[in-house]
Every structure is written in structure tokens, then in C-alpha cells.
Write a protein that holds these residues in place. Structure first.
Motif, PDB file in Angstrom:
ATOM      1  N   TRP A   9       2.643   7.986  -5.193  1.00 45.90           N
ATOM      2  CA  TRP A   9       1.572   7.672  -4.254  1.00 45.90           C
ATOM      3  C   TRP A   9       0.418   8.657  -4.363  1.00 45.90           C
ATOM      4  CZ3 TRP A   9       1.287   3.026  -2.623  1.00 45.90           C
ATOM      5  CH2 TRP A   9       2.446   2.286  -2.362  1.00 45.90           C
ATOM      6  N   ASP A  10       0.651   9.810  -4.976  1.00 49.05           N
ATOM      7  CA  ASP A  10      -0.438  10.766  -5.219  1.00 49.05           C
ATOM      8  C   ASP A  10      -1.465  10.183  -6.182  1.00 49.05           C
ATOM      9  OD1 ASP A  10       0.673  12.753  -3.617  1.00 49.05           O
ATOM     10  OD2 ASP A  10       1.814  13.633  -5.268  1.00 49.05           O
ATOM     11  N   LEU A  67       5.964   1.673  -6.193  1.00 48.90           N
ATOM     12  CA  LEU A  67       5.104   0.836  -5.347  1.00 48.90           C
ATOM     13  C   LEU A  67       5.903  -0.053  -4.410  1.00 48.90           C
ATOM     14  CD1 LEU A  67       2.364  -0.258  -7.927  1.00 48.90           C
ATOM     15  CD2 LEU A  67       2.039   1.273  -5.970  1.00 48.90           C
ATOM     16  N   TRP A  68       7.076  -0.490  -4.839  1.00 49.44           N
ATOM     17  CA  TRP A  68       7.892  -1.351  -3.975  1.00 49.44           C
ATOM     18  C   TRP A  68       9.226  -0.718  -3.581  1.00 49.44           C
ATOM     19  CZ3 TRP A  68       6.145  -2.842  -8.859  1.00 49.44           C
ATOM     20  CH2 TRP A  68       7.064  -2.749  -9.897  1.00 49.44           C
ATOM     21  N   GLU A  70       9.529   2.973  -2.960  1.00 55.01           N
ATOM     22  CA  GLU A  70       9.332   4.180  -2.161  1.00 55.01           C
ATOM     23  C   GLU A  70       8.375   3.913  -1.004  1.00 55.01           C
ATOM     24  OE1 GLU A  70       8.143   7.514  -4.504  1.00 55.01           O
ATOM     25  OE2 GLU A  70       9.648   7.140  -6.066  1.00 55.01           O
ATOM     26  N   GLU A  71       8.735   4.410   0.177  1.00 49.72           N
ATOM     27  CA  GLU A  71       7.850   4.268   1.332  1.00 49.72           C
ATOM     28  C   GLU A  71       6.654   5.200   1.181  1.00 49.72           C
ATOM     29  OE1 GLU A  71       9.941   4.924   4.929  1.00 49.72           O
ATOM     30  OE2 GLU A  71      11.240   3.175   4.700  1.00 49.72           O
ATOM     31  N   LEU A  72       5.562   4.823   1.817  1.00 48.74           N
ATOM     32  CA  LEU A  72       4.386   5.692   1.809  1.00 48.74           C
ATOM     33  C   LEU A  72       4.708   7.005   2.524  1.00 48.74           C
ATOM     34  CD1 LEU A  72       1.811   2.930   2.566  1.00 48.74           C
ATOM     35  CD2 LEU A  72       1.526   4.580   0.708  1.00 48.74           C
ATOM     36  N   PRO A  73       4.193   8.130   2.019  1.00 51.38           N
ATOM     37  CA  PRO A  73       4.460   9.442   2.639  1.00 51.38           C
ATOM     38  C   PRO A  73       3.923   9.516   4.061  1.00 51.38           C
ATOM     39  CG  PRO A  73       3.528   9.685   0.426  1.00 51.38           C
ATOM     40  CD  PRO A  73       3.360   8.245   0.814  1.00 51.38           C
ATOM     41  N   ASN A 159     -12.723   5.798  -3.366  1.00 51.68           N
ATOM     42  CA  ASN A 159     -12.573   6.024  -4.807  1.00 51.68           C
ATOM     43  C   ASN A 159     -11.580   7.124  -5.173  1.00 51.68           C
ATOM     44  OD1 ASN A 159     -14.488   4.047  -5.558  1.00 51.68           O
ATOM     45  ND2 ASN A 159     -16.176   5.481  -5.246  1.00 51.68           N
ATOM     46  N   TYR A 160     -11.437   8.139  -4.309  1.00 50.73           N
ATOM     47  CA  TYR A 160     -10.685   9.322  -4.725  1.00 50.73           C
ATOM     48  C   TYR A 160      -9.528   9.744  -3.812  1.00 50.73           C
ATOM     49  CZ  TYR A 160     -14.971   9.796  -7.469  1.00 50.73           C
ATOM     50  OH  TYR A 160     -16.035   9.563  -8.300  1.00 50.73           O
ATOM     51  N   LEU A 161      -9.532   9.320  -2.544  1.00 51.32           N
ATOM     52  CA  LEU A 161      -8.491   9.791  -1.623  1.00 51.32           C
ATOM     53  C   LEU A 161      -7.161   9.093  -1.901  1.00 51.32           C
ATOM     54  CD1 LEU A 161      -7.915  11.570   0.878  1.00 51.32           C
ATOM     55  CD2 LEU A 161      -8.445   9.578   2.294  1.00 51.32           C
ATOM     56  N   PRO A 162      -6.112   9.867  -2.246  1.00 54.44           N
ATOM     57  CA  PRO A 162      -4.819   9.236  -2.521  1.00 54.44           C
ATOM     58  C   PRO A 162      -4.133   8.776  -1.244  1.00 54.44           C
ATOM     59  CG  PRO A 162      -4.633  11.610  -2.731  1.00 54.44           C
ATOM     60  CD  PRO A 162      -6.089  11.325  -2.517  1.00 54.44           C
ATOM     61  N   MET A 163      -3.330   7.736  -1.360  1.00 53.11           N
ATOM     62  CA  MET A 163      -2.606   7.215  -0.198  1.00 53.11           C
ATOM     63  C   MET A 163      -1.621   8.230   0.355  1.00 53.11           C
ATOM     64  SD  MET A 163      -3.700   4.307   0.818  1.00 53.11           S
ATOM     65  CE  MET A 163      -2.361   3.677   1.847  1.00 53.11           C
ATOM     66  N   SER A 164      -1.176   9.178  -0.456  1.00 54.33           N
ATOM     67  CA  SER A 164      -0.260  10.209   0.029  1.00 54.33           C
ATOM     68  C   SER A 164      -0.924  11.085   1.086  1.00 54.33           C
ATOM     69  CB  SER A 164       0.223  11.085  -1.138  1.00 54.33           C
ATOM     70  OG  SER A 164      -0.868  11.662  -1.823  1.00 54.33           O
ATOM     71  N   ILE A 165      -2.266  11.143   1.079  1.00 55.96           N
ATOM     72  CA  ILE A 165      -3.020  11.867   2.099  1.00 55.96           C
ATOM     73  C   ILE A 165      -3.523  10.907   3.170  1.00 55.96           C
ATOM     74  CG2 ILE A 165      -5.112  13.211   2.561  1.00 55.96           C
ATOM     75  CD1 ILE A 165      -4.802  14.489  -0.184  1.00 55.96           C
TER      76      ILE A 165
END
Length: 236
Positions: A9-10, A67-68, A70-73, A159-165
Motif C-alpha cells: 500500500w506504500d 490489493l485484495w 491485505e487490509e489498508l493500514p 498524485n503522490y500521497l500513498p494510501m498507507s498514509i
């Protein structure tokens, strides 16, 4: 085939996730889903992706399985760096101004009719509760916000922020929503008691209009964060 794929997710930005989410939830077979996922990730037409060998498909699917599977952090990062700039999440609702409340609530007013707004406008929502900072003597100091700040930052987050954040901030905002509601109500009431300009009267009225459920809660914000907190990433 030597292709660099995201491995966690990073590596998935908010913008990428917004494009991937409909594919992850659509009814389609395993190979078809993978073709569309790769088309988004690699930014190539599906016709090019279809030329990939089956052997490579299996390797790619294994790489993208997070993607399917692992749960989102959910671990919140108060400070983060995106596109070379430092930001801080506003953890204290009292430090958000009325403009920030309005910015968020305005974007969420139609969420009951379209729950996907919770994701499709995530970058804009997060831009409204994050502020630019600079490091001074090992501490972060907030920088004055220019009028064009939100639009530019929202685009950078897309564009740049990862979903892990991004996702943990969204979940945090769910817990913040009750505080936001009380402060907005208090703000609105205080404005009614003051002699207001025409512009202030309009702003206060709009704020009251958004308090649309029976107990005075911000239904749109709560609905948003329910969607973020409970939403799965795929049908698997």
C-alpha cells in the motif's frame, strides 16, 4: 518481463486507488480484472496488456495480491513528506478554521446518494485537514496558507500521497467528526448572537443547513468515515 509493480500500500497513491477501486469491486474473471488493474498501474491500453504472456500474468498477480488480500493500514502518521514538502495532520479540531469545515462538508454533502465520494474526493478532504510545515530546531512549525493552497495540495495528494498514509488519516477523521460537529454548531450559534455581515450570515446559514440529521450531527462526515472505516478493498 521486467516491469516494476507496486508491492504494498506504500506504492499505491490516492489517485491510483481511485482508479483501481471500481476494478477491484467489479464482477469479472481473474484474468480480466488483472488486465484492467495492470492497464491503470502501468498506464497502458488494455490491448498492450493483453499481449503479456500467461506465465507473466501469474507472476504479476502474485505481486499485486496485497490489493485484495491485505487490509489498508490504519497507523496514523501525524507528519509526512509528499513531493518534497512536509505536512502535518490537524489533530485538534479547535485548530481548524470555519473555512476548513466548510471545505470538507461542501465536498461531502451528496455522499448519501453516492458513497464513493468518500474515496473519490479523499485527496481533497485530506488537503482540508492537513497544513504545510517546516522543520525548525527539530520541531515542526506551521506555514501560513496561501489562497491557492488547497487546490494545489489536493492535486499533489492525488498524485503522490500513498494510501498507507491517506487511509489512516481518513479513519482518524471519523473519530474527529463528533468534535467537528460540536464546534461547528457552537460556531454557528455564536455567529447568530453577533451582529453579522451579510457574508457571515450566509456562511452561518450554510453551516446550519449541513447539520442535517436529527441530533445535530454532521451526517455527511459521519457517512464518509463510516465508508472509509468499514469499506473493504475488493470483492476478492
Amino acid at each position: 518481463m521486467d516491469i516494476k509493480l507496486p508491492e504494498s500500500w506504500d506504492d499505491i497513491t490516492v489517485g491510483m486507488y481511485i482508479e483501481l477501486r471500481p476494478i477491484l469491486h467489479a464482477e469479472m474473471n481473474e484474468i480480466e480484472r488483472l488486465i484492467y488493474l495492470l492497464a491503470v498501474i502501468l498506464k497502458k491500453p488494455t490491448q498492450d496488456i493483453e499481449k503479456i504472456k500467461i506465465e507473466d500474468y501469474h507472476k504479476m498477480r502474485e505481486t499485486l495480491a496485497f490489493l485484495w488480500k491485505e487490509e489498508l493500514p490504519t497507523i496514523l502518521q501525524k507528519n509526512f513528506n509528499i513531493n518534497g514538502k512536509d505536512y502535518e495532520v490537524v489533530l485538534n479540531a479547535n485548530e481548524l478554521d470555519a473555512g476548513q469545515y466548510m471545505s470538507v462538508v461542501t465536498k461531502l454533502k451528496d455522499i448519501e446518494n453516492d458513497p464513493e465520494i468518500a474515496y473519490n474526493k479523499l485527496h481533497e478532504i485530506l488537503a482540508s485537514i492537513s497544513v504545510p510545515v517546516e522543520k525548525v530546531k527539530k520541531k515542526y512549525k506551521r506555514i501560513a496558507i496561501e489562497p491557492s493552497y488547497y487546490k494545489k495540495v489536493a492535486q499533489d495528494f492525488y498524485n503522490y500521497l500513498p494510501m498507507s498514509i491517506a487511509y489512516p488519516i481518513g479513519v482518524f477523521f471519523y473519530n474527529l467528526s463528533e468534535s467537528l460537529t460540536k464546534i461547528i454548531v457552537d460556531y454557528s450559534k455564536s455567529k447568530i448572537e453577533e451582529k453579522m455581515t451579510e457574508a457571515e450570515e450566509i456562511q452561518a446559514e450554510v453551516m446550519r443547513d449541513f447539520l442535517n440529521d436529527g441530533d445535530g450531527g454532521l451526517h455527511s462526515i459521519t457517512s464518509l468515515m463510516d465508508a472509509l472505516k468499514n469499506g473493504d478493498t475488493t470483492k476478492a
